[in-house]
Design a protein around this motif. Structure first.
Motif, PDB file in Angstrom:
ATOM      1  N   GLY A 180      18.837 -11.521  -2.479  1.00 59.67           N
ATOM      2  CA  GLY A 180      18.300 -12.858  -2.181  1.00 59.67           C
ATOM      3  C   GLY A 180      17.615 -13.492  -3.372  1.00 59.67           C
ATOM      4  N   LYS A 181      17.605 -12.792  -4.508  1.00 58.35           N
ATOM      5  CA  LYS A 181      16.979 -13.351  -5.720  1.00 58.35           C
ATOM      6  C   LYS A 181      18.069 -13.997  -6.573  1.00 58.35           C
ATOM      7  N   VAL A 182      18.202 -15.311  -6.423  1.00 61.71           N
ATOM      8  CA  VAL A 182      19.263 -16.045  -7.128  1.00 61.71           C
ATOM      9  C   VAL A 182      18.631 -17.190  -7.925  1.00 61.71           C
ATOM     10  N   PRO A 237      10.820   5.648   9.182  1.00 63.76           N
ATOM     11  CA  PRO A 237      12.162   5.153   8.847  1.00 63.76           C
ATOM     12  C   PRO A 237      12.838   5.902   7.703  1.00 63.76           C
ATOM     13  N   GLU A 238      12.309   7.077   7.339  1.00 66.09           N
ATOM     14  CA  GLU A 238      12.911   7.803   6.227  1.00 66.09           C
ATOM     15  C   GLU A 238      14.409   8.032   6.436  1.00 66.09           C
ATOM     16  N   VAL A 239      14.818   8.172   7.681  1.00 68.82           N
ATOM     17  CA  VAL A 239      16.241   8.430   7.973  1.00 68.82           C
ATOM     18  C   VAL A 239      17.105   7.326   7.397  1.00 68.82           C
ATOM     19  N   LEU A 240      16.573   6.105   7.336  1.00 66.51           N
ATOM     20  CA  LEU A 240      17.363   4.968   6.830  1.00 66.51           C
ATOM     21  C   LEU A 240      17.527   5.040   5.314  1.00 66.51           C
ATOM     22  N   LEU A 241      16.697   5.849   4.688  1.00 63.52           N
ATOM     23  CA  LEU A 241      16.778   6.041   3.227  1.00 63.52           C
ATOM     24  C   LEU A 241      17.534   7.319   2.905  1.00 63.52           C
ATOM     25  N   GLY A 242      18.110   7.954   3.945  1.00 60.22           N
ATOM     26  CA  GLY A 242      18.823   9.210   3.715  1.00 60.22           C
ATOM     27  C   GLY A 242      17.892  10.394   3.632  1.00 60.22           C
ATOM     28  N   LEU A 243      16.677  10.233   4.129  1.00 59.74           N
ATOM     29  CA  LEU A 243      15.670  11.296   4.041  1.00 59.74           C
ATOM     30  C   LEU A 243      15.156  11.675   5.426  1.00 59.74           C
ATOM     31  N   LEU A 244      14.074  12.442   5.452  1.00 58.74           N
ATOM     32  CA  LEU A 244      13.365  12.724   6.704  1.00 58.74           C
ATOM     33  C   LEU A 244      11.869  12.667   6.387  1.00 58.74           C
ATOM     34  N   ILE A 273      -0.624   1.812   4.864  1.00 57.06           N
ATOM     35  CA  ILE A 273       0.405   2.409   3.996  1.00 57.06           C
ATOM     36  C   ILE A 273       1.799   2.265   4.616  1.00 57.06           C
ATOM     37  N   ALA A 274       2.720   1.689   3.864  1.00 50.30           N
ATOM     38  CA  ALA A 274       4.075   1.466   4.414  1.00 50.30           C
ATOM     39  C   ALA A 274       5.032   2.555   3.964  1.00 50.30           C
ATOM     40  N   GLY A 275       4.458   3.630   3.417  1.00 59.00           N
ATOM     41  CA  GLY A 275       5.336   4.752   3.070  1.00 59.00           C
ATOM     42  C   GLY A 275       5.061   5.284   1.682  1.00 59.00           C
ATOM     43  N   ALA A 276       5.758   6.374   1.365  1.00 59.69           N
ATOM     44  CA  ALA A 276       5.697   6.879  -0.011  1.00 59.69           C
ATOM     45  C   ALA A 276       6.252   5.783  -0.910  1.00 59.69           C
ATOM     46  N   ASP A 277       5.939   5.887  -2.189  1.00 56.24           N
ATOM     47  CA  ASP A 277       6.421   4.864  -3.126  1.00 56.24           C
ATOM     48  C   ASP A 277       7.875   5.188  -3.495  1.00 56.24           C
ATOM     49  N   ILE A 278       8.780   4.399  -2.916  1.00 58.77           N
ATOM     50  CA  ILE A 278      10.217   4.682  -3.066  1.00 58.77           C
ATOM     51  C   ILE A 278      10.627   4.627  -4.530  1.00 58.77           C
ATOM     52  N   ARG A 279       9.876   3.865  -5.312  1.00 60.09           N
ATOM     53  CA  ARG A 279      10.225   3.770  -6.738  1.00 60.09           C
ATOM     54  C   ARG A 279      10.001   5.091  -7.474  1.00 60.09           C
ATOM     55  N   GLU A 280       9.218   5.987  -6.871  1.00 58.93           N
ATOM     56  CA  GLU A 280       8.945   7.275  -7.549  1.00 58.93           C
ATOM     57  C   GLU A 280      10.033   8.305  -7.268  1.00 58.93           C
ATOM     58  N   ASN A 316       0.833  -1.230   0.000  1.00 59.50           N
ATOM     59  CA  ASN A 316       0.000   0.000   0.000  1.00 59.50           C
ATOM     60  C   ASN A 316       0.850   1.255   0.000  1.00 59.50           C
ATOM     61  N   ALA A 317       1.979   1.207  -0.744  1.00 50.50           N
ATOM     62  CA  ALA A 317       2.822   2.402  -0.865  1.00 50.50           C
ATOM     63  C   ALA A 317       1.986   3.553  -1.426  1.00 50.50           C
ATOM     64  N   ALA A 318       2.268   4.763  -0.942  1.00 51.69           N
ATOM     65  CA  ALA A 318       1.449   5.932  -1.322  1.00 51.69           C
ATOM     66  C   ALA A 318       1.857   6.415  -2.712  1.00 51.69           C
ATOM     67  N   GLY A 342      -0.302  -4.185  10.302  1.00 55.28           N
ATOM     68  CA  GLY A 342       0.966  -4.326   9.571  1.00 55.28           C
ATOM     69  C   GLY A 342       1.913  -3.226  10.021  1.00 55.28           C
ATOM     70  N   THR A 343       2.476  -2.515   9.062  1.00 51.91           N
ATOM     71  CA  THR A 343       3.480  -1.497   9.421  1.00 51.91           C
ATOM     72  C   THR A 343       3.072  -0.169   8.778  1.00 51.91           C
ATOM     73  N   ALA A 344       2.636   0.761   9.616  1.00 52.99           N
ATOM     74  CA  ALA A 344       2.336   2.117   9.119  1.00 52.99           C
ATOM     75  C   ALA A 344       3.641   2.899   9.221  1.00 52.99           C
ATOM     76  N   LEU A 345       4.323   3.043   8.095  1.00 49.48           N
ATOM     77  CA  LEU A 345       5.678   3.613   8.134  1.00 49.48           C
ATOM     78  C   LEU A 345       5.775   4.850   7.245  1.00 49.48           C
ATOM     79  N   GLY A 346       6.648   5.753   7.606  1.00 50.56           N
ATOM     80  CA  GLY A 346       6.912   6.910   6.748  1.00 50.56           C
ATOM     81  C   GLY A 346       5.632   7.660   6.445  1.00 50.56           C
ATOM     82  N   GLY A 347       5.410   7.860   5.141  1.00 45.54           N
ATOM     83  CA  GLY A 347       4.192   8.565   4.728  1.00 45.54           C
ATOM     84  C   GLY A 347       2.935   7.882   5.237  1.00 45.54           C
TER      85      GLY A 347
HETATM   86  N1  T1G Z   1       7.859   1.840  -1.844  1.00 41.74           N
HETATM   87  C1  T1G Z   1       7.915   0.980  -2.881  1.00 41.74           C
HETATM   88  N2  T1G Z   1       8.100  -0.365  -2.740  1.00 41.74           N
HETATM   89  C2  T1G Z   1       8.227  -0.836  -1.483  1.00 41.74           C
HETATM   90  C3  T1G Z   1       8.177   0.014  -0.349  1.00 41.74           C
HETATM   91  C4  T1G Z   1       7.975   1.409  -0.580  1.00 41.74           C
HETATM   92  N3  T1G Z   1       7.882   2.269   0.439  1.00 41.74           N
HETATM   93  N4  T1G Z   1       8.337  -0.781   0.752  1.00 41.74           N
HETATM   94  C5  T1G Z   1       8.481  -2.038   0.323  1.00 41.74           C
HETATM   95  N5  T1G Z   1       8.402  -2.081  -1.018  1.00 41.74           N
HETATM   96  C6  T1G Z   1       8.486  -3.285  -1.863  1.00 41.74           C
HETATM   97  C7  T1G Z   1       9.823  -3.974  -1.714  1.00 41.74           C
HETATM   98  O1  T1G Z   1      10.770  -3.390  -2.591  1.00 41.74           O
HETATM   99  C8  T1G Z   1       9.464  -5.392  -2.114  1.00 41.74           C
HETATM  100  O2  T1G Z   1       9.346  -5.380  -3.540  1.00 41.74           O
HETATM  101  C9  T1G Z   1       8.040  -5.562  -1.568  1.00 41.74           C
HETATM  102  O3  T1G Z   1       7.528  -4.229  -1.382  1.00 41.74           O
HETATM  103  C10 T1G Z   1       7.998  -6.275  -0.233  1.00 41.74           C
HETATM  104  O4  T1G Z   1       8.891  -5.563   0.618  1.00 41.74           O
HETATM  105  C11 T1G Z   1       6.934  11.178   2.349  1.00 41.74           C
HETATM  106  C12 T1G Z   1       9.379  10.195   1.837  1.00 41.74           C
HETATM  107  C13 T1G Z   1       7.158  -2.446   4.680  1.00 41.74           C
HETATM  108  C14 T1G Z   1       8.550  -3.410   6.541  1.00 41.74           C
HETATM  109  O5  T1G Z   1      11.013   3.145   4.341  1.00 41.74           O
HETATM  110  O6  T1G Z   1      10.537  -1.339   5.498  1.00 41.74           O
HETATM  111  O7  T1G Z   1       7.464   7.594   3.166  1.00 41.74           O
HETATM  112  O8  T1G Z   1      11.231  -6.996  -4.028  1.00 41.74           O
HETATM  113  O9  T1G Z   1      10.462  -7.503   0.848  1.00 41.74           O
HETATM  114  O10 T1G Z   1      10.160  -7.821   4.497  1.00 41.74           O
HETATM  115  O11 T1G Z   1       7.834  11.089   4.492  1.00 41.74           O
HETATM  116  O12 T1G Z   1       9.297  -3.276   2.909  1.00 41.74           O
HETATM  117  O13 T1G Z   1       8.844  -7.804  -3.899  1.00 41.74           O
HETATM  118  O14 T1G Z   1       9.580  -6.319  -5.799  1.00 41.74           O
HETATM  119  O15 T1G Z   1      10.680  -5.438   2.322  1.00 41.74           O
HETATM  120  O16 T1G Z   1       7.602  -7.808   4.614  1.00 41.74           O
HETATM  121  C15 T1G Z   1       9.216   5.202   4.041  1.00 41.74           C
HETATM  122  C16 T1G Z   1      10.208   0.565   3.486  1.00 41.74           C
HETATM  123  C17 T1G Z   1       9.327   5.537   2.596  1.00 41.74           C
HETATM  124  C18 T1G Z   1       9.380   1.439   4.431  1.00 41.74           C
HETATM  125  C19 T1G Z   1       7.828  -4.826   4.605  1.00 41.74           C
HETATM  126  N6  T1G Z   1       8.885   3.799   4.205  1.00 41.74           N
HETATM  127  N7  T1G Z   1       9.720  -0.790   3.454  1.00 41.74           N
HETATM  128  O17 T1G Z   1       8.916  -5.685   4.773  1.00 41.74           O
HETATM  129  O18 T1G Z   1       8.719  -7.012   2.600  1.00 41.74           O
HETATM  130  S1  T1G Z   1       9.832   7.200   2.325  1.00 41.74           S
HETATM  131  C20 T1G Z   1       9.842   2.870   4.322  1.00 41.74           C
HETATM  132  C21 T1G Z   1       9.978  -1.645   4.480  1.00 41.74           C
HETATM  133  C22 T1G Z   1       8.500   8.107   2.862  1.00 41.74           C
HETATM  134  C23 T1G Z   1       7.482  10.280   3.394  1.00 41.74           C
HETATM  135  C24 T1G Z   1       8.731   9.585   2.999  1.00 41.74           C
HETATM  136  C25 T1G Z   1       9.528  -3.058   4.275  1.00 41.74           C
HETATM  137  C26 T1G Z   1       8.262  -3.414   5.042  1.00 41.74           C
HETATM  138  P1  T1G Z   1       9.773  -6.715  -4.376  1.00 41.74           P
HETATM  139  P2  T1G Z   1       9.811  -6.404   1.609  1.00 41.74           P
HETATM  140  P3  T1G Z   1       8.857  -7.175   4.172  1.00 41.74           P
END
Ligand code: T1G
Length: 708
Positions: free
Chosen positions: A286-288, A127-134, A63-70, A28-30, A100-105
């Motif tokens: 881990g994808k081998v 956890p944005e800090v771990l991505l080099g963000l806030l 929602i586990a955060g903004a969509d990092i792919r964007e 549920n990335a935003a 689940g995990t309501a993280l970041g955004g």
């Molecule tokens: N955006 C896009 N893809 C994501 C994603 C995200 N935020 N989080 C996970 N994925 C993909 C991941 O690449 C994998 O893809 C699949 O989902 C399963 O993830 C505005 C700027 C949520 C605890 O940092 O910590 O919000 O490999 O294997 O072990 O302030 O994913 O299957 O193709 O990790 O169960 C902040 C990052 C973003 C959370 C789940 N949020 N994600 O762990 O599965 S920045 C984060 C995680 C932001 C705002 C700011 C973990 C998880 P694929 P997974 P998991």
């Protein structure tokens, strides 16, 4: 409404309740579709008949955060901050139901809702800090308003996940539901809002906790000092803290502006690019192929041969994963020593508060046994040999293991560089043999090199990856060569460091340069920690086998021969007074080194910090390129992950090959060409590096083509 967000109204005796559901697998990335859907749903709720809304995620998590792919692409409106403000500005209450995990955004969206309820297993975090963000959508301004500055600073600068019960205590959420269905939890709370006529409560209007810290420079400076010390050169924790401090110092709207400024500064930083590379590399490594073609075998019981440093560490890492383990040593006395080693680690865990005595006793009494009879391995699904690093010893052991291990058991050697093909050849089941190279201390270090030999069955390699997952380690696939991936690269940059010392640079300057690059310690400090006598013995053995290339370790041999073995003897490169682990440079060492230089007729030329690191990194990158070129590593990202998790490479630099991409491969190659004039053998450029530069490509292009 976009398909990523649905809107429906549930009518019951409490009244009409709007349910806004997000459905954007897997987390549920935003994404833009989610943001647009949320904006539409917010307007619909504002205009609709319902008097309260529940916001909930479908699938495994809110929602586990903004969509990092964007990231790095032009942001499509509406931005998450705008959507969040629209929710908070509603004049009807929104209840966020978290699972689940309501993280970041995701948490930021929840903070803009007027109430938050979570199921017990839920976790929240920024956890944005771990991505080099806030947190760039108001999190640094809203969280402090609920928890106070210090707690918000700790959560935001650490990026840790906060379990729902703790979040409740901290005031981040309003209730924890005993069930595990977020919609039920949300509806229950919504009915309460209606029945108790609970008001719209906007987080941004809660000023009490931030005003309490306003003007408290002493607190801010104390927090700054702590964060700077832990950050070790990483920018994002420090700017995260500045944004949190702004929540106390500025009115909300200006605080938001400050957050945006700092966010954009981090978004533009190379550290953000590097850390996001690591985020995805963590998941790609881990994808081998073997996990496509092979099926992991059972891992219910293990046997570890050897109870020394590595054997006991491996045993404990398995105990921590709940795996029953039998440790086998050659005789009763050694078995007793092995048991002491294991119990020392367990007792240390109790002392450090990692677990209590009862848990320690369960691990020691229920899950683990020791034997001096090798037939005790007969019921093990996996046997890991962690004996003395000598090929003859290992071959002899594998012949015995082969006689006693059950059919289908996976047979692994923990060797750090020896040839797995040769070890496998003495068994009648080479297809069941692989290398599992743990790093010391094995119960702490997360890297596990999974060495796939020529005849290793895909199921067996897949079992190696399954074991890594079970032990919460990072498994990296490696081919068979001397040193596999990590130690082969280590040998190159340590050699280059030795050349620089012998040629005139102080070992203390090298350590200083490597420390300021972001490593936790320099190579000579590392030598003192590991023991200069260990390196001395290894070099002695290699010289007996025939040393290749320049030998520049005479000064190290001299130190070892003088009994300066490092921390364990109180003196090595550094002097360690009254048991301190922080050493002081020793002029006597510089004397010894200059003595060796004059004996070898070397006119010393000292290098500056920038040149030291150019050489140090070029040696690392060149060997990494060779390892990819030879297929020992599947992709460049495998080299990055190895050096990050096994050798202290600073995470915010992305790993040696990501670092190379970011400074430019043409620059790296130019450095190597320059150094090649002094030493054409050591500095022969890797063909892959030459080819990539010629093609105008980089290591990341290889990662992308490998993952297609
Ligand atoms: N955006 C896009 N893809 C994501 C994603 C995200 N935020 N989080 C996970 N994925 C993909 C991941 O690449 C994998 O893809 C699949 O989902 C399963 O993830 C505005 C700027 C949520 C605890 O940092 O910590 O919000 O490999 O294997 O072990 O302030 O994913 O299957 O193709 O990790 O169960 C902040 C990052 C973003 C959370 C789940 N949020 N994600 O762990 O599965 S920045 C984060 C995680 C932001 C705002 C700011 C973990 C998880 P694929 P997974 P998991």
């Amino acid at each position: 409404m976009s398909e990523a967000v649905s809107y429906e109204v549930v009518s019951d005796e409490a009244g009409d309740i709007a349910v806004i559901s997000i459905d954007n697998p897997p987390v549920n990335a935003a994404s833009h579709a989610v943001r647009q859907g949320l904006a539409d749903a917010t307007s619909k709720f504002a205009e609709g008949s319902a008097n309260v809304a529940v916001l909930v995620g479908k699938g495994r998590t809110f929602i586990a955060g903004a969509d990092i792919r964007e990231f790095g692409k032009p942001m499509q409106a509406p931005g998450l901050g705008d959507v969040i403000d629209a929710i908070e500005n509603l004049d009807k209450p929104v209840v966020c139901a978290i699972h689940g995990t309501a993280l970041g955004g995701g948490l930021e969206t929840a903070l803009s809702c007027h109430y938050r309820v979570a199921v017990k297993s839920a976790r929240v975090g920024l956890p944005e800090v771990l991505l080099g963000l806030l947190p760039g959508a108001g999190g640094t301004q809203r969280l402090p308003r609920l928890t106070g500055i210090e707690t918000a600073a700790e959560i935001i600068t650490s990026g840790r996940h906060v379990p729902a019960p703790e979040a409740l205590k901290l005031g981040i959420i309003d209730a924890v539901d005993d069930g595990d269905d977020p919609l039920t939890a949300g509806l229950t709370f919504a009915r309460r809002v209606l029945s108790e006529n609970m008001p719209v409560r906007r987080t941004r209007e809660l000023e009490e906790k931030v005003l309490a810290a306003r003007g408290n420079q002493a607190l801010f400076d104390e927090l700054r000092a702590g964060v700077k010390r832990k950050a070790k050169g990483q920018l994002s924790p420090q700017l995260c803290l500045e944004a949190v401090i702004a929540s106390a110092e500025l009115p909300f709207a200006e605080g938001l502006k400050r957050e945006r400024e700092l966010f954009m500064e981090l978004m533009a930083s190379p550290q953000r690019e590097a850390l996001i590379h690591v985020f995805f590399a963590d998941r790609q490594v881990g994808k081998v192929p073997e996990l496509e073609t092979g099926t992991p075998r059972p891992l219910d019981r293990a046997a570890v041969i050897g109870g020394g440093t590595m054997g006991s560490g491996i045993t404990v890492s398995m105990l921590f994963a709940g795996m029953p383990v039998t440790m086998i040593e050659r005789d009763e006395e050694s078995a007793a020593c092995g048991r002491q080693n294991v119990e020392r680690i367990l007792d240390d865990g109790v002392r450090r508060g990692k677990f209590d005595q009862a848990h320690r006793d369960r691990l020691a009494n229920d899950l683990y046994s020791v034997s001096s009879d090798i037939s005790a391995l007969a019921d093990a699904d996996i046997v890991i040999e962690a004996a003395f690093e000598n090929m003859e010893v290992k071959k002899d052991l594998f012949q015995q293991i082969d006689q006693h291990a059950k059919n289908g058991a996976v047979l692994a050697s923990n060797t750090s560089y020896l040839n797995i093909n040769e070890i496998a050849s003495v068994t009648g089941r080479p297809q069941d043999v692989l290398g599992l190279h743990f790093f010391s201390p094995a119960h702490v270090m997360r890297l596990l090199e999974i060495v796939v030999a020529d005849r290793t069955d895909p199921d067996v390699a897949a079992t190696g990856f399954a074991l890594a997952k079970k032990l919460k380690k990072v498994g990296v696939r490696a081919g068979v060569c001397d040193g596999f991936i990590g130690n082969r690269i280590l040998e190159r940059y340590l050699s280059q460091a030795a050349y620089m010392v012998e040629d005139g640079t102080s070992p203390y300057d090298i350590d200083k340069a490597v420390l300021s690059f972001g490593y936790p310690m320099g190579p000579n400090q590392m030598g003192d920690l590991a023991g200069l006598d260990i390196g001395y013995a290894n070099r002695k053995r290699k010289r007996e086998e025939g040393w290749e290339g320049r030998y520049a370790a005479d000064y190290m041999d001299r130190l070892a021969e003088l009994g300066r073995h490092g921390q364990k003897t109180g003196r090595g490169f550094y002097i360690y007074e009254d048991g301190s682990r922080v050493g002081k440079p020793d002029p006597e060492v510089l004397e010894i080194i200059s003595q060796v230089r004059s004996e070898k007729g070397i006119t010393p030329v000292a290098l500056d910090e920038e040149t030291i690191m150019r050489r140090y990194m070029a040696a690392m990158i060149n060997e990494g390129a060779r390892i990819v070129e030879e297929g020992i590593a599947l992709r460049p990202l495998d080299v990055d992950i190895t050096m990050l998790y096994g050798y202290g490479f600073p995470r915010w630099r992305g790993g040696p090959l990501k670092y190379a991409d970011m400074i430019g491969l043409d620059k790296v190659l130019a450095d190597i060409r320059e150094f090649e004039k002094d030493d054409p053998v050591f500095w022969k450029p890797a063909q892959l590096l030459v080819d990539l530069v010629e093609r105008g490509e980089n290591f990341d292009s290889l990662n992308k083509s490998a993952n297609r």
